[in-house]
Design a protein around this motif. Sequence first.
Motif, PDB file in Angstrom:
ATOM      1  N   THR A   4      36.326 -21.997  12.741  1.00  0.00           N
ATOM      2  CA  THR A   4      36.191 -21.452  14.095  1.00  0.00           C
ATOM      3  C   THR A   4      37.363 -21.840  14.998  1.00  0.00           C
ATOM      4  OG1 THR A   4      34.822 -23.334  14.756  1.00  0.00           O
ATOM      5  CG2 THR A   4      33.671 -21.350  14.013  1.00  0.00           C
ATOM      6  N   THR A   5      38.039 -22.941  14.696  1.00  0.00           N
ATOM      7  CA  THR A   5      39.168 -23.362  15.538  1.00  0.00           C
ATOM      8  C   THR A   5      40.281 -22.313  15.535  1.00  0.00           C
ATOM      9  OG1 THR A   5      38.610 -25.674  15.125  1.00  0.00           O
ATOM     10  CG2 THR A   5      40.800 -25.213  16.002  1.00  0.00           C
ATOM     11  N   PRO A   6      40.813 -21.914  14.366  1.00  0.00           N
ATOM     12  CA  PRO A   6      41.823 -20.849  14.408  1.00  0.00           C
ATOM     13  C   PRO A   6      41.250 -19.500  14.823  1.00  0.00           C
ATOM     14  CG  PRO A   6      41.535 -21.643  12.151  1.00  0.00           C
ATOM     15  CD  PRO A   6      40.687 -22.482  13.034  1.00  0.00           C
ATOM     16  N   ALA A   7      39.971 -19.288  14.570  1.00  0.00           N
ATOM     17  CA  ALA A   7      39.352 -18.010  14.943  1.00  0.00           C
ATOM     18  C   ALA A   7      39.353 -17.816  16.453  1.00  0.00           C
ATOM     19  CB  ALA A   7      37.930 -17.939  14.404  1.00  0.00           C
ATOM     20  N   GLY A  67      54.613 -13.093  17.785  1.00  0.00           N
ATOM     21  CA  GLY A  67      53.172 -12.920  17.962  1.00  0.00           C
ATOM     22  C   GLY A  67      52.489 -12.517  16.668  1.00  0.00           C
ATOM     23  N   VAL A  68      53.114 -11.605  15.926  1.00  0.00           N
ATOM     24  CA  VAL A  68      52.547 -11.175  14.641  1.00  0.00           C
ATOM     25  C   VAL A  68      52.596 -12.320  13.631  1.00  0.00           C
ATOM     26  CG1 VAL A  68      52.923  -9.635  12.666  1.00  0.00           C
ATOM     27  CG2 VAL A  68      52.971  -8.719  14.985  1.00  0.00           C
ATOM     28  N   ILE A  69      53.694 -13.066  13.610  1.00  0.00           N
ATOM     29  CA  ILE A  69      53.772 -14.223  12.702  1.00  0.00           C
ATOM     30  C   ILE A  69      52.685 -15.231  13.041  1.00  0.00           C
ATOM     31  CG2 ILE A  69      55.199 -16.233  12.124  1.00  0.00           C
ATOM     32  CD1 ILE A  69      57.652 -14.341  12.338  1.00  0.00           C
ATOM     33  N   SER A  70      52.449 -15.446  14.327  1.00  0.00           N
ATOM     34  CA  SER A  70      51.379 -16.343  14.742  1.00  0.00           C
ATOM     35  C   SER A  70      50.025 -15.854  14.245  1.00  0.00           C
ATOM     36  CB  SER A  70      51.366 -16.463  16.266  1.00  0.00           C
ATOM     37  OG  SER A  70      50.298 -17.267  16.706  1.00  0.00           O
ATOM     38  N   PHE A  71      49.808 -14.557  14.361  1.00  0.00           N
ATOM     39  CA  PHE A  71      48.554 -13.955  13.904  1.00  0.00           C
ATOM     40  C   PHE A  71      48.382 -14.139  12.398  1.00  0.00           C
ATOM     41  CE2 PHE A  71      45.647 -10.144  13.652  1.00  0.00           C
ATOM     42  CZ  PHE A  71      44.685 -10.654  14.502  1.00  0.00           C
ATOM     43  N   LEU A  72      49.456 -13.895  11.644  1.00  0.00           N
ATOM     44  CA  LEU A  72      49.399 -14.059  10.191  1.00  0.00           C
ATOM     45  C   LEU A  72      49.140 -15.512   9.795  1.00  0.00           C
ATOM     46  CD1 LEU A  72      52.345 -11.736   9.093  1.00  0.00           C
ATOM     47  CD2 LEU A  72      49.909 -11.344   8.718  1.00  0.00           C
ATOM     48  N   LEU A  73      49.822 -16.438  10.440  1.00  0.00           N
ATOM     49  CA  LEU A  73      49.618 -17.853  10.138  1.00  0.00           C
ATOM     50  C   LEU A  73      48.211 -18.309  10.499  1.00  0.00           C
ATOM     51  CD1 LEU A  73      53.075 -19.261  11.282  1.00  0.00           C
ATOM     52  CD2 LEU A  73      52.177 -19.213   8.939  1.00  0.00           C
ATOM     53  N   CYS A  74      47.686 -17.770  11.572  1.00  0.00           N
ATOM     54  CA  CYS A  74      46.318 -18.089  11.970  1.00  0.00           C
ATOM     55  C   CYS A  74      45.329 -17.592  10.912  1.00  0.00           C
ATOM     56  CB  CYS A  74      46.023 -17.467  13.331  1.00  0.00           C
ATOM     57  SG  CYS A  74      44.561 -18.087  14.134  1.00  0.00           S
ATOM     58  N   THR A  75      45.596 -16.403  10.389  1.00  0.00           N
ATOM     59  CA  THR A  75      44.753 -15.852   9.324  1.00  0.00           C
ATOM     60  C   THR A  75      44.857 -16.707   8.061  1.00  0.00           C
ATOM     61  OG1 THR A  75      45.089 -13.636  10.219  1.00  0.00           O
ATOM     62  CG2 THR A  75      44.267 -13.774   7.974  1.00  0.00           C
ATOM     63  N   SER A  77      45.565 -19.816   7.971  1.00  0.00           N
ATOM     64  CA  SER A  77      44.860 -21.054   8.276  1.00  0.00           C
ATOM     65  C   SER A  77      43.365 -20.909   8.006  1.00  0.00           C
ATOM     66  CB  SER A  77      45.098 -21.444   9.734  1.00  0.00           C
ATOM     67  OG  SER A  77      44.313 -22.550  10.093  1.00  0.00           O
ATOM     68  N   MET A  78      42.796 -19.809   8.475  1.00  0.00           N
ATOM     69  CA  MET A  78      41.368 -19.578   8.235  1.00  0.00           C
ATOM     70  C   MET A  78      41.082 -19.440   6.746  1.00  0.00           C
ATOM     71  SD  MET A  78      40.313 -17.050  11.346  1.00  0.00           S
ATOM     72  CE  MET A  78      38.723 -16.747  10.636  1.00  0.00           C
ATOM     73  N   ALA A  88      46.345 -27.767   4.281  1.00  0.00           N
ATOM     74  CA  ALA A  88      47.067 -26.489   4.374  1.00  0.00           C
ATOM     75  C   ALA A  88      46.593 -25.704   5.597  1.00  0.00           C
ATOM     76  CB  ALA A  88      46.879 -25.674   3.107  1.00  0.00           C
ATOM     77  N   GLY A  89      45.292 -25.704   5.841  1.00  0.00           N
ATOM     78  CA  GLY A  89      44.745 -25.011   7.002  1.00  0.00           C
ATOM     79  C   GLY A  89      45.290 -25.575   8.305  1.00  0.00           C
ATOM     80  N   GLN A  90      45.392 -26.891   8.371  1.00  0.00           N
ATOM     81  CA  GLN A  90      45.925 -27.523   9.575  1.00  0.00           C
ATOM     82  C   GLN A  90      47.411 -27.218   9.755  1.00  0.00           C
ATOM     83  OE1 GLN A  90      44.913 -31.648   9.072  1.00  0.00           O
ATOM     84  NE2 GLN A  90      42.786 -31.348   9.698  1.00  0.00           N
ATOM     85  N   ILE A  91      48.148 -27.218   8.662  1.00  0.00           N
ATOM     86  CA  ILE A  91      49.583 -26.912   8.740  1.00  0.00           C
ATOM     87  C   ILE A  91      49.797 -25.466   9.186  1.00  0.00           C
ATOM     88  CG2 ILE A  91      51.676 -26.593   7.349  1.00  0.00           C
ATOM     89  CD1 ILE A  91      50.738 -29.088   5.736  1.00  0.00           C
ATOM     90  N   PHE A  92      49.046 -24.540   8.599  1.00  0.00           N
ATOM     91  CA  PHE A  92      49.160 -23.133   9.007  1.00  0.00           C
ATOM     92  C   PHE A  92      48.766 -22.958  10.471  1.00  0.00           C
ATOM     93  CE2 PHE A  92      48.541 -21.745   4.383  1.00  0.00           C
ATOM     94  CZ  PHE A  92      49.878 -21.413   4.225  1.00  0.00           C
ATOM     95  N   PHE A  93      47.735 -23.663  10.894  1.00  0.00           N
ATOM     96  CA  PHE A  93      47.298 -23.552  12.278  1.00  0.00           C
ATOM     97  C   PHE A  93      48.365 -24.108  13.227  1.00  0.00           C
ATOM     98  CE2 PHE A  93      44.815 -25.100  15.995  1.00  0.00           C
ATOM     99  CZ  PHE A  93      44.411 -23.864  16.462  1.00  0.00           C
ATOM    100  N   GLY A  94      48.955 -25.238  12.881  1.00  0.00           N
ATOM    101  CA  GLY A  94      50.022 -25.808  13.697  1.00  0.00           C
ATOM    102  C   GLY A  94      51.220 -24.867  13.785  1.00  0.00           C
ATOM    103  N   ALA A  95      51.577 -24.273  12.648  1.00  0.00           N
ATOM    104  CA  ALA A  95      52.690 -23.310  12.634  1.00  0.00           C
ATOM    105  C   ALA A  95      52.347 -22.084  13.470  1.00  0.00           C
ATOM    106  CB  ALA A  95      53.017 -22.912  11.199  1.00  0.00           C
TER     107      ALA A  95
END
Length: 128
Positions: A4-7, A67-75, A77-78, A88-95
């Motif tokens: 839920t955090t990256p969501a 913005g799109v890269i952020s969206f992809l990394l957030c996905t 992460s989830m 890995a989820g935390q690293i993707f979320f941080g990125a």
Amino acid sequence: MTMTTPALLFPAISLLLLAYTNRFLVLAQLIRQLNNREGDQVRDLAKRQIVNLRQRIVLIRSMQRWGVISFLLCTLSMFALFLSWELAGQIFFGASLVSLLLSLVMSLFEIQISCNAINIELESLENR
């Protein structure tokens, strides 16, 4: 960290991308109007605006890209959190957050350039 955090970023990033797209569409409309208004003879004022518009196009494209890269990394992460890959989820979320930050900083620069464009128009009014 749970999924839920990256969501929580999904709606924010989506709205941000929509705002960037609207800025791009308005900019494209301004360029078309400038082209129709100036015709074959381009005034000095229009040349200054063209430089300004080129800078804004480059920035908006970069804003959208990050913005799109952020969206992809957030996905990603989830997805990593879904697979129980916590690190890995935390690293993707941080990125994702860093990418979003880059996008917002570029947006700040684009707003400044937009204000400069308005000042050029005001200068044109004063000279009449």
